[in-house]
Design an enzyme around this catalytic site. Structure first.
Site, PDB file in Angstrom:
ATOM      1  N   GLY A 189      13.815  76.030  46.082  1.00  0.00           N
ATOM      2  CA  GLY A 189      13.598  75.109  44.966  1.00  0.00           C
ATOM      3  C   GLY A 189      12.896  75.788  43.805  1.00  0.00           C
ATOM      4  O   GLY A 189      13.296  75.651  42.645  1.00  0.00           O
ATOM      5  N   ASP A 190      11.844  76.554  44.106  1.00  0.00           N
ATOM      6  CA  ASP A 190      11.132  77.302  43.074  1.00  0.00           C
ATOM      7  C   ASP A 190      12.025  78.367  42.460  1.00  0.00           C
ATOM      8  O   ASP A 190      12.060  78.550  41.233  1.00  0.00           O
ATOM      9  CB  ASP A 190       9.903  77.987  43.676  1.00  0.00           C
ATOM     10  CG  ASP A 190       8.774  77.019  43.980  1.00  0.00           C
ATOM     11  OD1 ASP A 190       8.818  75.875  43.498  1.00  0.00           O
ATOM     12  OD2 ASP A 190       7.846  77.405  44.702  1.00  0.00           O
ATOM     13  N   LEU A 191      12.731  79.101  43.314  1.00  0.00           N
ATOM     14  CA  LEU A 191      13.530  80.227  42.832  1.00  0.00           C
ATOM     15  C   LEU A 191      14.714  79.748  41.998  1.00  0.00           C
ATOM     16  O   LEU A 191      15.006  80.305  40.932  1.00  0.00           O
ATOM     17  CB  LEU A 191      14.017  81.060  44.014  1.00  0.00           C
ATOM     18  CG  LEU A 191      12.913  81.657  44.893  1.00  0.00           C
ATOM     19  CD1 LEU A 191      13.514  82.353  46.109  1.00  0.00           C
ATOM     20  CD2 LEU A 191      12.053  82.633  44.107  1.00  0.00           C
ATOM     21  N   GLN A 221      13.283  71.018  39.585  1.00  0.00           N
ATOM     22  CA  GLN A 221      13.554  71.570  40.918  1.00  0.00           C
ATOM     23  C   GLN A 221      14.590  70.721  41.658  1.00  0.00           C
ATOM     24  O   GLN A 221      15.484  71.257  42.314  1.00  0.00           O
ATOM     25  CB  GLN A 221      12.265  71.636  41.735  1.00  0.00           C
ATOM     26  CG  GLN A 221      11.285  72.705  41.293  1.00  0.00           C
ATOM     27  CD  GLN A 221       9.964  72.591  42.034  1.00  0.00           C
ATOM     28  OE1 GLN A 221       9.301  71.569  41.980  1.00  0.00           O
ATOM     29  NE2 GLN A 221       9.579  73.638  42.726  1.00  0.00           N
TER      30      GLN A 221
END
Length: 418
Positions: A189-191, A221
């Site tokens: 999600g962050d990436l 996200q």
């Protein structure tokens, strides 16, 4: 796009990085923390942008406390933090103070991009939202990464990576059918949000380059994860099918998944008629390709046929070889790859040839970490400078971009502004 290329080059030189990348001259203020944001800014820095990481002097990015550490425990430096903050300069700034707000505005006048990953509304409460900052610099690209985006009923909710995986549907699809859903084994999600933010930032910079105004790049996200769910959305909207965990299998393509061999597992995806025929030839059984029960792709897609007829054949063939032997004999001909551990990937000669494991300074050591996946033929990424200490480049950045004197800097430091 860029303002003051010479100033940017001077700052880059101080950071120990090259200033001739494709984004040379683009100045970025990175006021993000952890990964969703720092990774976006790092990608831009790797590609030549001058990125200034802004941290609160008394509450810096807490990713600095994330393992693994290099050096003695008491003074250990985080390799996790460095991996997402290399090639940046570092300044400290307390944006809650009146002088801190004024300082950020002065820096914004010289910047092309500001990246933040606060909960929507936080910057507005500080008096530093986009509508305020655009008055200082109409060309500013304001990139905002959050859990649910800047609009919609859930915009103000707090979020972490797992929030995006859960709310975006990916978590519900991952794992095995007879067990509870499982998160993806990385902070996808962050990436993903960082990757989309980098793309959106470059698109918005292109608008400015053509003479347009700056704008907000709004990346969620949840949105980012949703876009990674492959065919799950259209399966639901067209057939009413709700995607569920399938382990290592594909929803309909077979054979296409994980198969055991002598010393581990391989991925095999030879599901087309061409690749199935080549596979049978490689393993000395061309007649299998003509078996009327499995001689077409449509027949092999049938889950019962795939499990009772196709899989036993492949497992019998693969079980006689190691991962390396299978790759050596078949990897150039059919879609077959060893399922590698991270140790195997890091030491992979192909990865080395692609410059995907690079040396980055961390304290007195050089630490190997992943490199830049984007390969440009004329302007390659050539240098990887260390991540900055908190406020390491205060004198340089505030002096060069905000015109502050040494006395002013000393006073602001004493007052806790920087």
């Amino acid at each position: 796009m860029a303002i003051g290329v010479s100033a940017a080059a001077e700052l880059d030189h101080a950071a120990g990085k090259a200033s001739d990348g494709p984004l040379a001259g683009v100045k970025v203020l990175d006021i993000t923390r952890v990964v969703a944001g720092p990774y976006c800014a790092m990608l831009l820095a790797d590609l030549g942008a001058t990125v200034v990481k802004v941290e609160h002097p008394d509450d810096p990015d807490y990713a600095r406390t994330f393992p693994p550490f290099v050096g003695e425990d008491a003074a250990g430096l985080s390799a996790f933090f460095t991996q997402y903050n290399r090639n940046k300069l570092g300044i400290s700034l307390n944006m809650k103070t009146a002088e801190g707000k004024a300082l950020l505005k002065r820096l914004v006048r010289e910047a092309d991009v500001l990246i933040e990953n606060f909960r929507p509304g936080t910057m507005d409460k500080l008096g530093l939202g986009y509508e305020v900052l655009r008055q200082e610099n109409p060309r500013l690209v304001y990139t905002a990464i959050s859990g649910f985006g800047r609009t919609g009923p859930n915009a103000s909710r707090p979020a972490f990576d797992n929030t995006g995986q859960a709310a975006g549907g990916l978590w519900s699809m991952n794992g095995y059918a007879d067990r509870p859903p499982v998160r993806v084994g990385t902070i996808i999600g962050d990436l993903a949000a960082s990757l989309y933010a980098a793309i959106g930032t470059l698109a918005a910079l292109r608008v400015v380059e053509r003479g347009g105004a700056g704008q907000v790049v709004d990346v969620s996200q949840q949105d980012s994860v949703l876009s990674l769910t492959e065919n799950a959305v259209v399966r639901y909207t067209t057939k009413g099918e709700v995607a569920s965990p399938l382990g290592s299998e594909h929803p309909f393509v077979r054979p296409y998944g994980q198969f055991p061999c002598k010393d581990g597992y391989v991925f095999f995806g030879g599901y087309t008629d061409k690749f199935w025929r080549l596979t049978c030839q490689l393993f000395g059984a061309p007649e299998v390709a003509a078996d009327p029960a499995i001689d077409t792709m449509e027949k092999r897609f049938d889950p019962v046929v795939a499990e009772t007829r196709v899989r036993p054949i492949l497992e019998r063939w693969f079980s006689a070889y190691t991962k390396a032997e299978l790759e050596e004999m078949a990897g150039d001909t059919i879609p077959l790859s060893a399922i590698k551990t991270i140790a195997e990937v890091v030491e992979d000669p192909h990865i080395a040839a692609r410059d995907m494991i690079v040396n980055v300074p961390l304290g007195a050591q050089m630490v190997r970490m992943f490199g830049q996946p984007v390969k440009l033929s004329a302007t390659p990424t050539t240098t990887y400078a260390k991540a900055p200490d908190v406020g390491e480049h205060n004198a340089l950045v505030y002096g060069r971009l905000a015109g502050l004197s040494a006395d002013e800097l000393a006073r602001l430091a004493d007052e806790g502004v920087i």
